[in-house]
Design an enzyme around this catalytic site. Structure first.
Site, PDB file in Angstrom:
ATOM      1  N   LYS A   1       0.822  -1.205   0.000  1.00  0.00           N
ATOM      2  CA  LYS A   1       0.000   0.000   0.000  1.00  0.00           C
ATOM      3  C   LYS A   1       0.865   1.268   0.000  1.00  0.00           C
ATOM      4  CE  LYS A   1      -4.069  -1.948   0.027  1.00  0.00           C
ATOM      5  NZ  LYS A   1      -3.702  -3.276  -0.470  1.00  0.00           N
TER       6      LYS A   1
HETATM    7  C1  LIG Z   1      -9.412  -2.348  -1.596  1.00  0.00           C
HETATM    8  C2  LIG Z   1      -8.875  -3.108  -0.424  1.00  0.00           C
HETATM    9  N1  LIG Z   1      -9.654  -3.284   0.650  1.00  0.00           N
HETATM   10  C3  LIG Z   1      -9.223  -3.949   1.739  1.00  0.00           C
HETATM   11  C4  LIG Z   1      -7.968  -4.483   1.778  1.00  0.00           C
HETATM   12  C5  LIG Z   1      -7.596  -5.291   2.977  1.00  0.00           C
HETATM   13  O1  LIG Z   1      -6.543  -4.780   3.673  1.00  0.00           O
HETATM   14  P1  LIG Z   1      -5.587  -5.726   4.554  1.00  0.00           P
HETATM   15  O2  LIG Z   1      -4.785  -6.542   3.605  1.00  0.00           O
HETATM   16  O3  LIG Z   1      -4.768  -4.739   5.310  1.00  0.00           O
HETATM   17  O4  LIG Z   1      -6.457  -6.539   5.433  1.00  0.00           O
HETATM   18  C6  LIG Z   1      -7.112  -4.312   0.671  1.00  0.00           C
HETATM   19  C7  LIG Z   1      -5.726  -4.788   0.628  1.00  0.00           C
HETATM   20  O5  LIG Z   1      -5.201  -5.703   0.988  1.00  0.00           O
HETATM   21  C8  LIG Z   1      -7.591  -3.621  -0.451  1.00  0.00           C
HETATM   22  O6  LIG Z   1      -6.831  -3.465  -1.532  1.00  0.00           O
END
Ligand SMILES: Cc1ncc(COP(=O)(O)O)c(C=O)c1O
Length: 382
Positions: free
Chosen positions: A190
């Site tokens: 990210k």
């Molecule tokens: C659009 C989106 N929502 C939610 C997430 C979930 O985040 P995490 O991986 O930190 O749980 C991600 C990425 O992984 C994402 O790209």
């Protein structure tokens, strides 16, 4: 700086930068002897809230936990439906399902804008709809004017999945401040990477309090408060979770947050370079052409391949030259788990699904790497 884990690629899809400041921040925190949620998490929350301009920010273990708590916070549960775009990471759909609600998928606008289509969103909303989870795809804000108008008219909650959009804006307002509650991810790929981490943001104090309780077992005090002697015991007033962030990731987040503005602008320059170099390549387009680049956080560089191109072959040709690519996203409604859920026709999502290709993009990518990608992609196309 590519580490040993990413050195298979000459140009990885994304990359983290490890420098003396980051190492020192982590080392100091390790040396402090307090690793779980404490004062550094609180500092990071304050700094993040200030950065996007919202009263309350709550750090959590990851972006998926943020979505789960946000949905529970606004009251989603069994019998409810929650609408979200299918062209999306699966986290929001899973989080909706974990609350007991049913995900209902809506379509995107089309080739030039991969965000949700407000008209299709309106037709997906029914009597059971409790909320919509909007995504700002690749860091370009979706049409929040239309979403907010619909939400007000139909009395539904707006949850922002702002995982792609720290630092992005919509009509001058920060993404993450546009709905009732918003969710960020600090996963390694990210714009603000800490490994695993996330943030919830809201202007609603009561909602923030509810989420704060759910984040840590429904307990009324934190271990940190008791350690400092600020609390002797605790009550449990909700059936909560352990979705806390730790101090080590919080200091990493602080360091990354300071860089975010500059890094987003570096991403913008690289994305502009792709756009310029790929303009005029027969049949290939880059979504969000004409959208204000300064308003985006440029999380992903996505192209739509010409219809005649074989995406697997293109990806294999780039991989051969040690260039990593990806696909954001295989539509959620086509996965086995969600094939039956909230079934609606999604023609534009299905139309782009086979042509999407994500190119490498990260702030410290250099021009020679950008050139390599462009050259390899041009050669790989029919
Ligand atoms: C659009 C989106 N929502 C939610 C997430 C979930 O985040 P995490 O991986 O930190 O749980 C991600 C990425 O992984 C994402 O790209």
């Amino acid at each position: 700086m590519s580490g040993t884990e990413t050195s298979r690629w000459v140009v990885p899809l994304s990359d983290v930068r490890v420098d003396a400041e980051l190492r020192q921040a982590v080392a100091e925190t390790l040396g402090s002897g307090w690793w779980s949620m404490g004062p550094r998490v609180a500092d990071f929350e304050r700094a993040f809230a200030e950065f996007i301009g919202i009263p309350h920010a709550l750090a959590v273990a990851n972006g998926t936990a943020a979505l789960h708590l946000a949905l529970l916070g606004v009251g989603c549960g069994p019998g409810d439906e929650v609408v979200l775009p299918s062209l999306n990471f699966v986290a929001a759909a899973n989080a909706i399902a974990h609350t007991g609600a049913t995900p209902v998928f809506c379509d995107i606008l089309g080739d030039s804008d991969l965000n949700l289509d407000p008209e299709d969103l309106a037709s997906a909303v029914g009597p059971q709809t409790k909320a919509v989870v909007v995504l700002h795809y690749a860091g370009f804000a979706c049409d929040m004017g239309a979403v907010r108008a619909l939400a007000a008219e139909r009395s539904i909650e707006v949850v922002e999945d702002a995982a792609h959009a720290p630092g992005a804006t919509y009509e001058g307002e920060a993404c993450g401040t546009l709905g009732r509650i918003s969710c960020f991810s600090f996963f390694s790929n990210k714009n603000l990477p800490v490994g695993e981490g996330g943030m919830i943001a809201t202007a609603d104090e009561e909602l923030a309090e509810r989420v704060r309780l759910l984040r840590s077992h429904g307990m009324t005090t934190l271990t940190w408060d008791r350690h400092r002697g600020h609390a002797g015991s605790y009550d449990v007033v909700a059936q909560g979770f352990n979705y806390r962030l730790d101090e080590i990731r919080a200091v990493m987040g602080m360091v990354q947050l300071k860089r975010l503005g500059d890094e987003n602008r570096a991403r913008e320059r690289i994305a502009a370079g792709y756009r310029e170099a790929l303009d005029g390549v027969d049949g290939l387009t880059m979504p969000f052409d004409g959208h204000d680049p300064a308003a985006s956080s440029h999380h992903l560089a996505v192209v739509l391949l010409p219809a005649a191109a074989d995406r697997d072959a293109v990806r294999a040709a780039l991989s051969e030259r040690r260039i990593q690519t990806s696909v954001h996203y295989p539509p959620i409604h086509l996965f086995t788990q969600y094939r039956e859920a909230g079934r609606r026709p999604l023609p534009r999502t299905e139309d782009v699904a086979g042509r999407l290709l994500t190119l490498p993009l990260y702030a410290h990518m250099d021009q020679s790497q950008v050139n390599l990608v462009i050259e390899a992609l041009r050669e790989a196309l029919p």
